[in-house]
Design a protein around this motif. Structure first.
Motif, PDB file in Angstrom:
ATOM      1  N   PRO A  70       0.811  -1.229   0.000  1.00 14.76           N
ATOM      2  CA  PRO A  70       0.000   0.000   0.000  1.00 14.76           C
ATOM      3  C   PRO A  70       0.842   1.276   0.000  1.00 14.76           C
ATOM      4  O   PRO A  70       0.519   2.236  -0.696  1.00 14.76           O
ATOM      5  CB  PRO A  70      -0.830  -0.130   1.287  1.00 14.76           C
ATOM      6  N   LEU A  71       1.947   1.282   0.774  1.00 16.30           N
ATOM      7  CA  LEU A  71       2.794   2.469   0.828  1.00 16.30           C
ATOM      8  C   LEU A  71       3.520   2.675  -0.493  1.00 16.30           C
ATOM      9  O   LEU A  71       3.662   3.807  -0.967  1.00 16.30           O
ATOM     10  CB  LEU A  71       3.802   2.343   1.977  1.00 16.30           C
TER      11      LEU A  71
ATOM     12  N   PHE B  29       3.275   6.009  -2.779  1.00 14.97           N
ATOM     13  CA  PHE B  29       4.433   6.757  -3.250  1.00 14.97           C
ATOM     14  C   PHE B  29       4.448   6.835  -4.776  1.00 14.97           C
ATOM     15  O   PHE B  29       4.778   7.868  -5.350  1.00 14.97           O
ATOM     16  CB  PHE B  29       5.714   6.102  -2.757  1.00 14.97           C
ATOM     17  N   LYS B  30       4.084   5.744  -5.419  1.00 17.29           N
ATOM     18  CA  LYS B  30       4.073   5.722  -6.887  1.00 17.29           C
ATOM     19  C   LYS B  30       3.024   6.702  -7.425  1.00 17.29           C
ATOM     20  O   LYS B  30       3.284   7.460  -8.357  1.00 17.29           O
ATOM     21  CB  LYS B  30       3.797   4.309  -7.379  1.00 17.29           C
ATOM     22  N   LYS B  31       1.847   6.689  -6.786  1.00 15.89           N
ATOM     23  CA  LYS B  31       0.772   7.590  -7.206  1.00 15.89           C
ATOM     24  C   LYS B  31       1.166   9.047  -7.000  1.00 15.89           C
ATOM     25  O   LYS B  31       0.857   9.915  -7.820  1.00 15.89           O
ATOM     26  CB  LYS B  31      -0.496   7.270  -6.405  1.00 15.89           C
ATOM     27  N   ASP B  32       1.858   9.323  -5.872  1.00 16.44           N
ATOM     28  CA  ASP B  32       2.275  10.694  -5.557  1.00 16.44           C
ATOM     29  C   ASP B  32       3.516  11.126  -6.314  1.00 16.44           C
ATOM     30  O   ASP B  32       3.965  12.266  -6.179  1.00 16.44           O
ATOM     31  CB  ASP B  32       2.543  10.823  -4.051  1.00 16.44           C
ATOM     32  N   GLY B  33       4.102  10.210  -7.087  1.00 11.25           N
ATOM     33  CA  GLY B  33       5.312  10.526  -7.835  1.00 11.25           C
ATOM     34  C   GLY B  33       6.552  10.553  -6.971  1.00 11.25           C
ATOM     35  O   GLY B  33       7.576  11.130  -7.352  1.00 11.25           O
ATOM     36  N   ALA B  34       6.482   9.917  -5.787  1.00  4.04           N
ATOM     37  CA  ALA B  34       7.624   9.931  -4.870  1.00  4.04           C
ATOM     38  C   ALA B  34       8.669   8.884  -5.228  1.00  4.04           C
ATOM     39  O   ALA B  34       9.789   8.931  -4.738  1.00  4.04           O
ATOM     40  CB  ALA B  34       7.143   9.709  -3.440  1.00  4.04           C
TER      41      ALA B  34
END
Length: 199
Positions: free
Chosen positions: A139-140, A144-149
């Motif tokens: 989930p984390l 992060f992937k969705k937020d571009g992190a």
């Protein structure tokens, strides 16, 4: 016998203990467990011990409410303390897993974890500290992937069992200090089981 489930459900564990007692089996066993209210009851801890349970390992990870919320652990620190006390006083070895380096963890958050360990040392026989690792498709990781992190695609995740000398040679100095502090208070444990992830 050691049950390698990430968590042996408490109801199942108690029913198993009842069956072991009913069958009068002469065995010793242990498992990973969750901090839950049912394990605060002395009669349940006594049943577990009578059935042959001699070690329970609990995944606390952090004693910072902020970090526990981020992890979605669903743990009450007061309940965790009570479980450790009840299980330990029944004669069962207690072990807690801690984690360092979770995203957004601060020095203050780690200090809360350190404080919990030392404050409850009387009821904790062993502990280990692992470094946070971001697993693919967790989930984390997805957040992060969705937020571009995530700037670099991580390789396929494989879990590796630590070597026997893992804690002595590879963990940061801060964790060695924690070991020293803990054992200056604890001084002894009920049992010392030599496994790669057990201090």
């Amino acid at each position: 016998i050691y049950f390698l489930d990430a968590e042996l459900p408490s109801d199942f564990m108690l029913n198993l203990a009842k069956e072991f007692c009913y069958q009068k089996l002469n065995i010793r066993w242990g498992a990973n467990a969750r901090f839950c209210q049912i394990l605060c009851k002395k009669e349940n801890a006594k049943l577990l011990f009578q059935s042959g349970c001699r070690i329970l390992r609990f995944g606390l990870e952090s004693a910072s409410p902020k970090i526990l919320t981020s992890m979605h652990k669903g743990i009450s620190l007061n309940n965790a303390s009570e479980v450790l006390k009840t299980i330990s006083q029944s004669g069962i070895v207690t072990h807690i897993y801690l984690m360092k380096g979770f995203p957004e963890e601060t020095a203050e958050d780690w200090e809360k974890t350190r404080g919990f360990l030392l404050a409850n040392a009387e009821y904790i026989d062993m502990f280990n500290v692992s470094q946070f690792a971001l697993y693919d498709n967790s989930p984390l990781w997805k957040k992060f992937k969705k937020d571009g992190a995530l700037t670099i695609e991580s390789s396929e995740c494989t879990w590796q069992y630590p070597q026997e000398n893992f804690h002595l040679e590879l963990l940061p100095q801060i964790i060695r200090y924690l070991q020293d502090e803990f054992f200056s208070i604890k001084r002894y444990t009920k049992n010392c089981i030599s496994t790669s992830d057990t201090l």
